[in-house]
Design a protein around this motif. Structure first.
Motif, mmCIF file in Angstrom:
data_model
loop_
_atom_site.group_PDB
_atom_site.id
_atom_site.type_symbol
_atom_site.label_atom_id
_atom_site.label_comp_id
_atom_site.label_asym_id
_atom_site.label_seq_id
_atom_site.Cartn_x
_atom_site.Cartn_y
_atom_site.Cartn_z
ATOM 1 N N UNK A 258 40.424 84.506 41.252
ATOM 2 C CA UNK A 258 39.171 83.408 41.895
ATOM 3 C C UNK A 258 37.765 84.438 41.206
ATOM 4 N N UNK A 259 38.484 85.821 40.253
ATOM 5 C CA UNK A 259 37.231 85.754 39.744
ATOM 6 C C UNK A 259 37.009 87.184 40.105
ATOM 7 N N UNK A 260 37.569 87.820 41.009
ATOM 8 C CA UNK A 260 37.752 89.217 41.467
ATOM 9 C C UNK A 260 36.678 89.135 42.269
ATOM 10 N N UNK A 261 36.441 87.690 43.672
ATOM 11 C CA UNK A 261 35.696 87.205 44.822
ATOM 12 C C UNK A 261 36.087 87.090 45.448
ATOM 13 N N UNK A 262 36.142 87.099 46.370
ATOM 14 C CA UNK A 262 36.309 85.632 46.987
ATOM 15 C C UNK A 262 35.361 84.574 47.645
ATOM 16 N N UNK A 263 34.371 84.410 46.834
ATOM 17 C CA UNK A 263 33.895 83.446 46.906
ATOM 18 C C UNK A 263 34.806 82.272 47.107
ATOM 19 N N UNK A 264 34.205 80.978 47.786
ATOM 20 C CA UNK A 264 35.215 79.776 47.961
ATOM 21 C C UNK A 264 34.746 78.707 47.658
ATOM 22 N N UNK A 265 35.355 78.401 46.653
ATOM 23 C CA UNK A 265 34.467 77.781 45.441
ATOM 24 C C UNK A 265 34.917 75.529 45.990
ATOM 25 N N UNK A 266 34.071 75.102 45.332
ATOM 26 C CA UNK A 266 33.678 73.612 45.815
ATOM 27 C C UNK A 266 35.700 73.097 45.724
ATOM 28 N N UNK A 267 35.877 73.377 44.841
ATOM 29 C CA UNK A 267 37.248 72.780 43.467
ATOM 30 C C UNK A 267 38.001 73.354 44.934
ATOM 31 N N UNK A 268 37.644 74.566 44.877
ATOM 32 C CA UNK A 268 39.316 75.151 46.279
ATOM 33 C C UNK A 268 38.739 74.510 47.525
ATOM 34 N N UNK A 269 37.754 73.661 47.710
ATOM 35 C CA UNK A 269 37.904 73.533 49.459
ATOM 36 C C UNK A 269 38.488 72.300 48.540
ATOM 37 N N UNK A 270 38.084 71.462 47.816
ATOM 38 C CA UNK A 270 39.164 69.674 47.116
ATOM 39 C C UNK A 270 40.286 70.044 47.833
ATOM 40 N N UNK A 271 41.079 71.363 46.110
ATOM 41 C CA UNK A 271 42.479 71.761 45.861
ATOM 42 C C UNK A 271 43.487 71.144 48.098
ATOM 43 N N UNK A 272 42.310 72.096 49.035
ATOM 44 C CA UNK A 272 43.440 72.691 50.103
ATOM 45 C C UNK A 272 43.294 71.209 50.924
ATOM 46 N N UNK A 273 42.158 70.465 50.314
ATOM 47 C CA UNK A 273 41.954 68.985 51.163
ATOM 48 C C UNK A 273 42.972 67.755 51.069
ATOM 49 N N UNK A 274 43.360 67.663 49.763
ATOM 50 C CA UNK A 274 43.948 66.881 48.770
ATOM 51 C C UNK A 274 45.692 67.308 49.246
ATOM 52 N N UNK A 275 45.527 68.158 49.189
ATOM 53 C CA UNK A 275 46.969 69.172 50.164
ATOM 54 C C UNK A 275 47.807 68.608 51.081
ATOM 55 N N UNK A 276 46.153 68.704 51.827
ATOM 56 C CA UNK A 276 46.205 68.073 53.558
ATOM 57 C C UNK A 276 46.502 67.038 53.092
ATOM 58 N N UNK A 277 45.735 65.979 52.832
ATOM 59 C CA UNK A 277 45.729 64.594 53.455
ATOM 60 C C UNK A 277 47.471 64.511 52.788
ATOM 61 N N UNK A 278 47.705 64.774 51.624
ATOM 62 C CA UNK A 278 49.276 64.325 51.347
ATOM 63 C C UNK A 278 50.437 64.467 52.927
ATOM 64 N N UNK A 279 49.782 65.516 53.916
ATOM 65 C CA UNK A 279 51.010 65.732 54.563
ATOM 66 C C UNK A 279 50.604 64.807 55.802
ATOM 67 N N UNK A 280 48.725 63.891 56.006
ATOM 68 C CA UNK A 280 48.838 63.253 56.508
ATOM 69 C C UNK A 280 49.461 61.754 55.752
ATOM 70 N N UNK A 281 49.397 61.813 55.177
ATOM 71 C CA UNK A 281 50.413 60.752 54.421
ATOM 72 C C UNK A 281 52.492 60.514 54.418
ATOM 73 N N UNK A 282 52.260 62.049 54.948
ATOM 74 C CA UNK A 282 53.927 62.384 54.658
ATOM 75 C C UNK A 282 54.392 61.978 56.339
ATOM 76 N N UNK A 283 53.208 62.277 57.102
ATOM 77 C CA UNK A 283 53.894 62.128 58.209
ATOM 78 C C UNK A 283 54.136 60.693 58.569
ATOM 79 N N UNK A 284 53.240 59.818 58.265
ATOM 80 C CA UNK A 284 53.546 58.562 58.263
ATOM 81 C C UNK A 284 54.204 57.558 57.830
#
Length: 349
Positions: A258-284
């Motif tokens: 992560x570049x030797x820091x704990x900064x939360x980049x936008x791409x990280x947030x998007x990756x998290x949302x993409x995973x959760x979108x799949x979770x939501x889909x699989x549930x249904x």
């Protein structure tokens, strides 16, 4: 990828039709290369995956898209913003906004900042760079009193931009819009400032990377503006931010990546949302867990993600209405407000 790994620790299982399944992550590196993207796609298909997360960039996502479609395996991209990613592909979705939107947003922001003359510089053969540059140019030229006074192109792996920048400087622009790779950004920003160009420099989401300031020099990056998908100070995403930072700080290898820091980049947030979108889909999913069933479930997904509300239109594109604007300042990314395509700018609190 780091945030996807983190998401897997938050939601390692999913209940489908009354049965609990453990989610296993299978990783493949496309090396940010279009040819490698197809090889990586085939390796994932051979591994028997049910759904794809990724990819990061538009070019590699476009290259692999037909492979996933032919295999009837749905994919959810994070930050692949070019319209061609989902165009005509029923199996590709994404949680980010698109380049036509992003280009218009940045044109609106430049206009709001008093810029009336723009120079646009792009990379030949790069879907992201040429697409975003042209969307910006088209939108900017339609705004009252605005004009594109110079357009320049360069080739992949080019490192000497003096000829392009000299021509751009001669056109006396108020803003240089330069959507490029991270590596190119550091080089071209430094060369522009060394040449004495004082115009505002702007770009898109790719430039939210600290190595650009390291390579160009912090002083040369002061005031450089970009559009992005997320800000870690957004109170609505505080639970995710705190959890992801704890994950990074608890894993030395993850922190390094992560570049030797704990900064939360936008791409990280998007990756998290993409995973959760799949979770939501699989549930249904009802009945067998087929690619078609997961695709159909994704089409009707709707939930509050860390980058805002997540739902998809008929093309599989995320329904987004605004972008975050950040500037490089004192070696960091400063959130200055949100911008809509209609020209509405809301300053940060």
């Amino acid at each position: 990828m780091l945030a996807i790994r983190y998401a897997n620790t938050v939601r390692p299982t999913v209940d489908i039709n009354g049965e609990t399944y453990t989610i296993e992550l299978v990783e493949a590196d496309n090396k940010s290369d279009k040819t490698e993207a197809v090889s990586a796609a085939n390796s994932l298909i051979s591994a028997g995956v049910s759904v794809i997360l990724g990819s990061y960039g538009s070019g590699v996502s476009i290259a692999a898209g037909s492979t996933f479609e032919q295999a009837k395996i749905p994919a959810v991209g994070g930050s692949c913003t070019n319209p061609q990613v989902t165009l005509g592909n029923d199996y590709y979705f994404r949680v980010c906004f698109l380049d036509p939107f992003q280009g218009t947003v940045m044109a609106s922001y430049a206009n709001n900042e008093g810029c009336k003359k723009a120079a646009v510089i792009m990379q030949n053969g790069d879907d992201y760079s040429t697409g975003l540059a042209n969307y910006f140019a088209d939108a900017f030229a339609k705004m009252d009193g605005c004009e594109v006074v110079y357009t320049g192109t360069y080739n992949t792996n080019e490192t000497d931009f003096n000829a392009i920048l000299t021509a751009a400087k001669a056109a006396d622009p108020d803003v240089l819009f330069i959507p490029s790779s991270i590596t190119t950004a550091g080089i071209i920003i430094k060369q522009a400032r060394d040449m004495g160009i004082t115009a505002r420099i702007m770009a898109g989401d790719t430039w939210e990377n600290a190595t650009i300031m390291e390579n160009a020099g912090v002083e040369n990056c002061e005031g450089v503006a970009l559009s992005t998908f997320f800000d870690e100070n957004d109170t609505d995403a505080s639970e995710f931010v705190q959890g992801f930072k704890a994950y990074l700080n608890g894993d030395a290898e993850a922190l390094k990546l992560n570049g030797n820091n704990d900064t939360v980049a936008a791409v990280s947030a998007l990756g998290y949302d993409a995973y959760m979108a799949i979770i939501e889909a699989l549930k249904n999913v009802s009945g067998d867990i087929t690619g078609e069933a997961v695709r159909d479930a994704l089409a009707s997904v709707s939930f509050d993600g860390v980058t805002g509300s997540i739902s998809f239109d008929e093309n599989g594109d995320a329904n987004k209405d605004m972008a975050y604007i950040k500037i490089m300042s004192d070696g960091a990314f400063k959130f200055v407000g949100t911008q809509k395509t209609d020209g509405t700018f809301t300053p940060a609190a």
